[in-house]
Design an enzyme around this catalytic site. Structure first.
Site, PDB file in Angstrom:
ATOM      1  N   PHE A 117       0.822  -1.228   0.000  1.00 42.14           N
ATOM      2  CA  PHE A 117       0.000   0.000   0.000  1.00 42.14           C
ATOM      3  C   PHE A 117       0.853   1.275   0.000  1.00 42.14           C
ATOM      4  CE2 PHE A 117      -2.306   2.760   3.326  1.00 42.14           C
ATOM      5  CZ  PHE A 117      -2.887   3.580   2.369  1.00 42.14           C
ATOM      6  N   LEU A 162       6.225  -9.993  -2.592  1.00 48.04           N
ATOM      7  CA  LEU A 162       4.879 -10.292  -3.099  1.00 48.04           C
ATOM      8  C   LEU A 162       4.162 -11.289  -2.188  1.00 48.04           C
ATOM      9  CD1 LEU A 162       5.375 -10.360  -6.992  1.00 48.04           C
ATOM     10  CD2 LEU A 162       4.611  -8.475  -5.537  1.00 48.04           C
ATOM     11  N   PHE A 222      10.023  -0.123   3.641  1.00 50.74           N
ATOM     12  CA  PHE A 222       8.590  -0.293   3.912  1.00 50.74           C
ATOM     13  C   PHE A 222       8.248  -1.759   4.176  1.00 50.74           C
ATOM     14  CE2 PHE A 222       8.615   3.451   1.116  1.00 50.74           C
ATOM     15  CZ  PHE A 222       7.689   4.286   1.714  1.00 50.74           C
ATOM     16  N   THR A 230       5.926   3.201  12.777  1.00 49.06           N
ATOM     17  CA  THR A 230       4.522   3.456  13.096  1.00 49.06           C
ATOM     18  C   THR A 230       4.356   4.076  14.480  1.00 49.06           C
ATOM     19  OG1 THR A 230       2.462   2.283  13.611  1.00 49.06           O
ATOM     20  CG2 THR A 230       4.462   1.022  13.824  1.00 49.06           C
ATOM     21  N   ASP A 231       3.229   4.729  14.691  1.00 50.94           N
ATOM     22  CA  ASP A 231       2.942   5.268  16.027  1.00 50.94           C
ATOM     23  C   ASP A 231       2.590   4.156  17.014  1.00 50.94           C
ATOM     24  OD1 ASP A 231       0.436   4.616  15.018  1.00 50.94           O
ATOM     25  OD2 ASP A 231      -0.434   6.616  15.243  1.00 50.94           O
ATOM     26  N   TYR A 279       2.564  -7.158  16.328  1.00 49.01           N
ATOM     27  CA  TYR A 279       2.986  -6.276  15.228  1.00 49.01           C
ATOM     28  C   TYR A 279       3.799  -5.102  15.765  1.00 49.01           C
ATOM     29  CZ  TYR A 279       2.625  -2.299  12.041  1.00 49.01           C
ATOM     30  OH  TYR A 279       2.917  -1.184  11.291  1.00 49.01           O
ATOM     31  N   LYS A 310       7.792  -4.049  15.183  1.00 49.89           N
ATOM     32  CA  LYS A 310       8.229  -2.763  14.610  1.00 49.89           C
ATOM     33  C   LYS A 310       9.139  -2.034  15.607  1.00 49.89           C
ATOM     34  CE  LYS A 310       7.155  -1.025  11.212  1.00 49.89           C
ATOM     35  NZ  LYS A 310       7.739  -1.089   9.842  1.00 49.89           N
ATOM     36  N   LYS A 365      -7.775  -3.851   6.074  1.00 49.21           N
ATOM     37  CA  LYS A 365      -7.695  -2.712   6.984  1.00 49.21           C
ATOM     38  C   LYS A 365      -9.057  -2.013   7.010  1.00 49.21           C
ATOM     39  CE  LYS A 365      -3.290  -3.601   7.428  1.00 49.21           C
ATOM     40  NZ  LYS A 365      -2.319  -3.357   6.421  1.00 49.21           N
TER      41      LYS A 365
HETATM   42  P1  NAD Z   1       1.381  -3.583   3.255  1.00 52.66           P
HETATM   43  O1  NAD Z   1       1.114  -4.816   4.076  1.00 52.66           O
HETATM   44  O2  NAD Z   1       0.310  -3.045   2.384  1.00 52.66           O
HETATM   45  O3  NAD Z   1       2.665  -3.824   2.324  1.00 52.66           O
HETATM   46  C1  NAD Z   1       3.814  -4.475   2.774  1.00 52.66           C
HETATM   47  C2  NAD Z   1       4.639  -4.886   1.560  1.00 52.66           C
HETATM   48  O4  NAD Z   1       5.846  -5.514   2.013  1.00 52.66           O
HETATM   49  C3  NAD Z   1       3.933  -5.894   0.653  1.00 52.66           C
HETATM   50  O5  NAD Z   1       4.055  -5.498  -0.690  1.00 52.66           O
HETATM   51  C4  NAD Z   1       4.681  -7.193   0.904  1.00 52.66           C
HETATM   52  O6  NAD Z   1       4.692  -8.068  -0.213  1.00 52.66           O
HETATM   53  C5  NAD Z   1       6.065  -6.696   1.253  1.00 52.66           C
HETATM   54  N1  NAD Z   1       6.843  -7.641   2.069  1.00 52.66           N
HETATM   55  C6  NAD Z   1       6.403  -8.315   3.176  1.00 52.66           C
HETATM   56  N2  NAD Z   1       7.405  -9.086   3.637  1.00 52.66           N
HETATM   57  C7  NAD Z   1       8.489  -8.874   2.849  1.00 52.66           C
HETATM   58  C8  NAD Z   1       9.814  -9.371   2.837  1.00 52.66           C
HETATM   59  N3  NAD Z   1      10.234 -10.253   3.753  1.00 52.66           N
HETATM   60  N4  NAD Z   1      10.669  -8.938   1.880  1.00 52.66           N
HETATM   61  C9  NAD Z   1      10.247  -8.054   0.939  1.00 52.66           C
HETATM   62  N5  NAD Z   1       9.001  -7.567   0.888  1.00 52.66           N
HETATM   63  C10 NAD Z   1       8.128  -7.968   1.837  1.00 52.66           C
HETATM   64  O7  NAD Z   1       1.882  -2.511   4.312  1.00 52.66           O
HETATM   65  P2  NAD Z   1       1.694  -0.919   4.325  1.00 52.66           P
HETATM   66  O8  NAD Z   1       0.422  -0.605   5.001  1.00 52.66           O
HETATM   67  O9  NAD Z   1       1.971  -0.395   2.982  1.00 52.66           O
HETATM   68  O10 NAD Z   1       2.874  -0.508   5.319  1.00 52.66           O
HETATM   69  C11 NAD Z   1       4.181  -0.249   4.814  1.00 52.66           C
HETATM   70  C12 NAD Z   1       5.097   0.112   5.963  1.00 52.66           C
HETATM   71  O11 NAD Z   1       4.593   1.260   6.629  1.00 52.66           O
HETATM   72  C13 NAD Z   1       5.185  -0.983   7.038  1.00 52.66           C
HETATM   73  O12 NAD Z   1       6.524  -1.043   7.488  1.00 52.66           O
HETATM   74  C14 NAD Z   1       4.271  -0.501   8.144  1.00 52.66           C
HETATM   75  O13 NAD Z   1       4.713  -0.955   9.404  1.00 52.66           O
HETATM   76  C15 NAD Z   1       4.439   1.004   8.017  1.00 52.66           C
HETATM   77  N6  NAD Z   1       3.287   1.816   8.454  1.00 52.66           N
HETATM   78  C16 NAD Z   1       2.031   1.548   7.979  1.00 52.66           C
HETATM   79  C17 NAD Z   1       0.956   2.344   8.365  1.00 52.66           C
HETATM   80  C18 NAD Z   1      -0.442   2.107   7.838  1.00 52.66           C
HETATM   81  O14 NAD Z   1      -1.377   2.785   8.266  1.00 52.66           O
HETATM   82  N7  NAD Z   1      -0.655   1.194   6.892  1.00 52.66           N
HETATM   83  C19 NAD Z   1       1.174   3.425   9.242  1.00 52.66           C
HETATM   84  C20 NAD Z   1       2.465   3.665   9.724  1.00 52.66           C
HETATM   85  C21 NAD Z   1       3.511   2.850   9.308  1.00 52.66           C
HETATM   86  O1  TDX Z   2     -12.957  -4.835  10.844  1.00 52.07           O
HETATM   87  C1  TDX Z   2     -12.398  -3.982  11.567  1.00 52.07           C
HETATM   88  N1  TDX Z   2     -13.138  -3.315  12.505  1.00 52.07           N
HETATM   89  C2  TDX Z   2     -12.607  -2.401  13.365  1.00 52.07           C
HETATM   90  O2  TDX Z   2     -13.312  -1.826  14.206  1.00 52.07           O
HETATM   91  C3  TDX Z   2     -10.999  -3.681  11.467  1.00 52.07           C
HETATM   92  C4  TDX Z   2     -10.137  -4.389  10.439  1.00 52.07           C
HETATM   93  C5  TDX Z   2     -10.481  -2.741  12.323  1.00 52.07           C
HETATM   94  N2  TDX Z   2     -11.249  -2.124  13.251  1.00 52.07           N
HETATM   95  C6  TDX Z   2     -10.654  -1.104  14.139  1.00 52.07           C
HETATM   96  C7  TDX Z   2      -9.346  -1.503  14.811  1.00 52.07           C
HETATM   97  C8  TDX Z   2      -8.607  -0.187  14.891  1.00 52.07           C
HETATM   98  O3  TDX Z   2      -8.964   0.518  16.065  1.00 52.07           O
HETATM   99  O4  TDX Z   2     -10.332   0.009  13.307  1.00 52.07           O
HETATM  100  C9  TDX Z   2      -9.090   0.610  13.671  1.00 52.07           C
HETATM  101  C10 TDX Z   2      -8.136   0.544  12.500  1.00 52.07           C
HETATM  102  O5  TDX Z   2      -7.789  -0.830  12.326  1.00 52.07           O
HETATM  103  P1  TDX Z   2      -6.761  -1.300  11.196  1.00 52.07           P
HETATM  104  O6  TDX Z   2      -7.220  -0.771   9.885  1.00 52.07           O
HETATM  105  O7  TDX Z   2      -6.563  -2.774  11.346  1.00 52.07           O
HETATM  106  O8  TDX Z   2      -5.456  -0.463  11.584  1.00 52.07           O
HETATM  107  P2  TDX Z   2      -4.595  -0.384  12.940  1.00 52.07           P
HETATM  108  O9  TDX Z   2      -4.732  -1.609  13.747  1.00 52.07           O
HETATM  109  O10 TDX Z   2      -4.928   0.920  13.606  1.00 52.07           O
HETATM  110  O11 TDX Z   2      -3.110  -0.333  12.338  1.00 52.07           O
HETATM  111  C11 TDX Z   2      -2.823   0.459  11.160  1.00 52.07           C
HETATM  112  O12 TDX Z   2      -2.239   1.692  11.494  1.00 52.07           O
HETATM  113  C12 TDX Z   2      -0.923   1.681  11.980  1.00 52.07           C
HETATM  114  C13 TDX Z   2      -1.921  -0.312  10.204  1.00 52.07           C
HETATM  115  O13 TDX Z   2      -2.512  -1.555   9.887  1.00 52.07           O
HETATM  116  C14 TDX Z   2      -0.535  -0.490  10.776  1.00 52.07           C
HETATM  117  O14 TDX Z   2       0.324  -1.120   9.827  1.00 52.07           O
HETATM  118  C15 TDX Z   2       0.013   0.867  11.116  1.00 52.07           C
HETATM  119  O15 TDX Z   2       1.267   0.728  11.736  1.00 52.07           O
END
Ligand code: NAD
Ligand code: TDX
Length: 352
Positions: free
Chosen positions: A12, A35, A81, A134-135, A159, A163, A198
């Site tokens: 993402f 992937l 990432f 992440t926070d 998780y 991190k 998510k």
């Molecule tokens: P995501 O799960 O959508 O993507 C993760 C990617 O990493 C995928 O494409 C996956 O194939 C790849 N991957 C997993 N294991 C791997 C490995 N061993 N080697 C190479 N590639 C690998 O995650 P995201 O939501 O895009 O998050 C990206 C980064 O940002 C993460 O480190 C996450 O902790 C951090 N982050 C995410 C959020 C959020 O809200 N999604 C917020 C803050 C920080």
């Molecule tokens: O079906 C659901 N119902 C629900 O109430 C899901 C999937 C989540 N939730 C709640 C849990 C959390 O309070 O919504 C909030 C957001 O949940 P997620 O989308 O799973 O995110 P969160 O657990 O907050 O973590 C995300 O933000 C920080 C990312 O997945 C992490 O990678 C990032 O570090």
């Protein structure tokens, strides 16, 4: 041309960052991604044939591969990432989180250190290793206050713990070996290409099918939402101008309860799909058992990033949510294809 190794660039935020780099900068992108279920080449399809983007399928834990990529592409910066990113999955199966987030990050750091040590003076001075964190590493907040760069780490989920461990390694590689590292700790992202496990994309896709919209607990847990492109710009600014060894909090100052988020999405769906048989979509909301160890509230104080590097978010939550919903409505084929694997929208995250 500068060359950046982006790991996890088929996921993402990583993919959004790759699109940002290609559109807004002149760098060469080496995109290393395993992937997993969360990584999708469809997301990178618009870059097919672009000479500034090289995709390599592989694992950040593969030492030989990482060494080779750093050397062959004369990499100037690594942006990490790659991770297992879903809290609910980490409750069901933490092993992959330790393997990729901790051991994988260690491997990447150690390969980067060896490569960096062999660079000339200018190469060494310009090199950066940026850890995307992440926070969630800070644990949970009470009703007031925000996380800052000096908040002590107190991770609560497998998780978040994985991190946190990775962030400590990154810090240590700077302190001990002088590797020029940067760490960003960002709040919840939303926007195009987020895997529909998510909250926001899951709710959109379930609502389109007329399925129940699961709200954990009483829906009053708070997240601080940031549009993904604002996160990408923050990472770029930190990479360009951040001080090595420093940590930068990234957040949108957009706190919403989960119930507010789901309710707003339902109202937007009612407006954008006036002929949907599921209107009013709010009737699909369902309160379900809470997530084990569910953190109550996250909020990031991004003052340092704003004052030192001049960053500020450009998207407001409500307009960003509308944009995101429109994107998912227009990209249902992308959704179908990424959901073709083992995940079909079921509830995850109860320990066996
Ligand atoms: P995501 O799960 O959508 O993507 C993760 C990617 O990493 C995928 O494409 C996956 O194939 C790849 N991957 C997993 N294991 C791997 C490995 N061993 N080697 C190479 N590639 C690998 O995650 P995201 O939501 O895009 O998050 C990206 C980064 O940002 C993460 O480190 C996450 O902790 C951090 N982050 C995410 C959020 C959020 O809200 N999604 C917020 C803050 C920080
Ligand atoms: O079906 C659901 N119902 C629900 O109430 C899901 C999937 C989540 N939730 C709640 C849990 C959390 O309070 O919504 C909030 C957001 O949940 P997620 O989308 O799973 O995110 P969160 O657990 O907050 O973590 C995300 O933000 C920080 C990312 O997945 C992490 O990678 C990032 O570090």
């Amino acid at each position: 041309m500068r060359s950046i190794l982006v790991t996890g660039g088929a996921g993402f935020i990583g993919a959004n960052f790759v699109h940002f780099l290609i559109a807004e900068t002149a760098v060469q992108v080496i995109n290393l991604d395993k992937l997993t279920y969360a990584g999708n080449l469809d997301t990178l399809a618009p870059l097919r044939g672009n000479g500034r983007h090289v995709f390599i399928e592989g694992d950040i834990g593969d030492r030989d591969l990482v060494r080779r990529l750093l050397r062959d592409y004369r990499v100037d910066a690594v942006v990490n990432f790659a991770a297992e990113s879903h809290v609910d999955r980490s409750i069901e199966g933490p092993a992959a989180f330790i393997e990729t987030n901790v051991v994988g990050t260690f491997n990447l750091l150690d390969c980067a250190r060896a490569y960096w040590a062999g660079l000339g003076v200018a190469g060494k001075a310009g090199f950066r290793f940026l850890q995307v964190s992440t926070d969630e590493v800070y644990g949970s907040l009470g009703p007031t206050g925000s996380f800052t760069e000096t908040t002590p780490y107190a991770p609560n989920s497998p998780y978040a713990a994985s991190k946190a461990a990775a962030d400590h390694l990154v810090r240590a590689w700077h302190h001990t070996y002088d590797l020029p590292v940067l760490t960003t700790n960002c709040s919840n992202n939303y926007g195009p290409y987020q895997f529909p496990e998510k909250l926001i994309p899951l709710v959109i896709l379930k609502a389109l099918r007329g399925e129940r919209l699961p709200i954990y607990g009483d829906g009053s847990n708070v997240r601080d939402w940031l549009y993904v492109t604002d996160h990408c710009r923050a990472i770029w600014q930190v990479l360009e101008a951040g001080r090595p060894g420093e940590v930068y909090g990234v957040g949108g100052a957009s706190e919403r309860t989960n119930l507010q988020v789901v309710t707003t999405l339902c109202e937007l769906l009612d407006e954008l799909l006036p002929h949907s048989p599921y209107r009013p979509h709010g009737q699909l909301k369902e309160f379900v058992a809470d997530r084990p160890g569910h953190d109550r509230r996250y909020a990031i104080d991004a003052h340092k990033l704003r004052s030192e590097l001049g960053w500020k978010p450009q998207e407001h939550f409500e307009s960003g949510l509308r944009r995101t919903l429109v994107w998912y409505l227009e990209h249902q084929i992308w959704c179908e294809r990424v959901m073709d694997g083992s995940y079909r929208g079921e509830r995850l995250g109860f320990p066996p």
